[in-house]
Design a protein around this motif. Structure first.
Motif, PDB file in Angstrom:
ATOM      1  N   ASN A 238       1.272  -4.797   2.849  1.00  0.00           N
ATOM      2  CA  ASN A 238      -0.099  -5.159   3.165  1.00  0.00           C
ATOM      3  C   ASN A 238      -0.255  -6.671   3.305  1.00  0.00           C
ATOM      4  O   ASN A 238      -0.991  -7.150   4.165  1.00  0.00           O
ATOM      5  CB  ASN A 238      -1.025  -4.621   2.076  1.00  0.00           C
ATOM      6  CG  ASN A 238      -2.421  -4.369   2.543  1.00  0.00           C
ATOM      7  OD1 ASN A 238      -2.614  -3.913   3.657  1.00  0.00           O
ATOM      8  ND2 ASN A 238      -3.377  -4.668   1.693  1.00  0.00           N
TER       9      ASN A 238
ATOM     10  N   ILE B 109      -2.642   0.543  -4.241  1.00  0.00           N
ATOM     11  CA  ILE B 109      -2.146  -0.750  -3.767  1.00  0.00           C
ATOM     12  C   ILE B 109      -1.605  -1.477  -4.985  1.00  0.00           C
ATOM     13  O   ILE B 109      -2.284  -1.571  -6.010  1.00  0.00           O
ATOM     14  CB  ILE B 109      -3.255  -1.566  -3.075  1.00  0.00           C
ATOM     15  CG1 ILE B 109      -3.713  -0.838  -1.801  1.00  0.00           C
ATOM     16  CG2 ILE B 109      -2.757  -2.971  -2.739  1.00  0.00           C
ATOM     17  CD1 ILE B 109      -4.876  -1.488  -1.092  1.00  0.00           C
TER      18      ILE B 109
ATOM     19  N   ALA C 171       0.878  -1.170   0.000  1.00  0.00           N
ATOM     20  CA  ALA C 171       0.000   0.000   0.000  1.00  0.00           C
ATOM     21  C   ALA C 171       0.913   1.218   0.000  1.00  0.00           C
ATOM     22  O   ALA C 171       1.807   1.331   0.842  1.00  0.00           O
ATOM     23  CB  ALA C 171      -0.893  -0.010   1.228  1.00  0.00           C
TER      24      ALA C 171
END
Length: 141
Positions: A110, A76, A65
């Motif tokens: 992430n 993302i 991210a």
């Protein structure tokens, strides 16, 4: 009859001889955010990736991210680090079209979307992840 001088020398040798500790390497998958370079179409992001997981990685893909300097999510992306030999450091560059390098404020791992190869369990890529940066950008999990 005991031979005291020999016994004393053996005892002294045991005190003086170095003790060799057997070190166990902690598995790690290290990612370093190393450089940013502005290009005509966006930003080229350079990483150093080091596989110390104890086996060949046939494929490692990382979902990142990207946040701007104000803290808002810009996008993302999933970056494919491909294959990584055990014990080897590899330089990888990714062109992120439309991203201005100077607007990047934070990079968050992430998820690890692929962790395939001679390593077990497959979650080890995320569990053993170590992040670092050479830039004034926050990079972490």
């Amino acid at each position: 009859m005991t031979n005291r001088p020999i016994a004393a020398l053996l005892g002294l040798a045991m005190l003086v001889s170095p003790v060799v500790a057997q070190e166990t390497a902690t598995p790690s998958f290290a990612l370093e955010l190393n450089a940013l370079q502005s290009t005509e179409t966006g930003c080229r992001v350079s990483f150093l990736a080091t596989n110390q997981l104890g086996g060949q990685l046939d494929r490692a893909a990382v979902e990142l991210a990207l946040f701007d300097t104000g803290g808002a999510i810009d996008r993302i992306v999933t970056l494919d680090f491909k294959n990584l030999s055990n014990g080897k450091t590899k330089v990888l560059q990714f062109q992120l079209t439309g991203l201005q390098c100077d607007s990047l404020g934070r990079v968050l791992v992430n998820d690890i979307s692929a962790c395939e190869g001679e390593i077990t369990p497959p979650t080890i890529c995320l569990d053993a992840l170590k992040t670092s940066t050479r830039l004034d950008i926050v990079f972490g999990v």
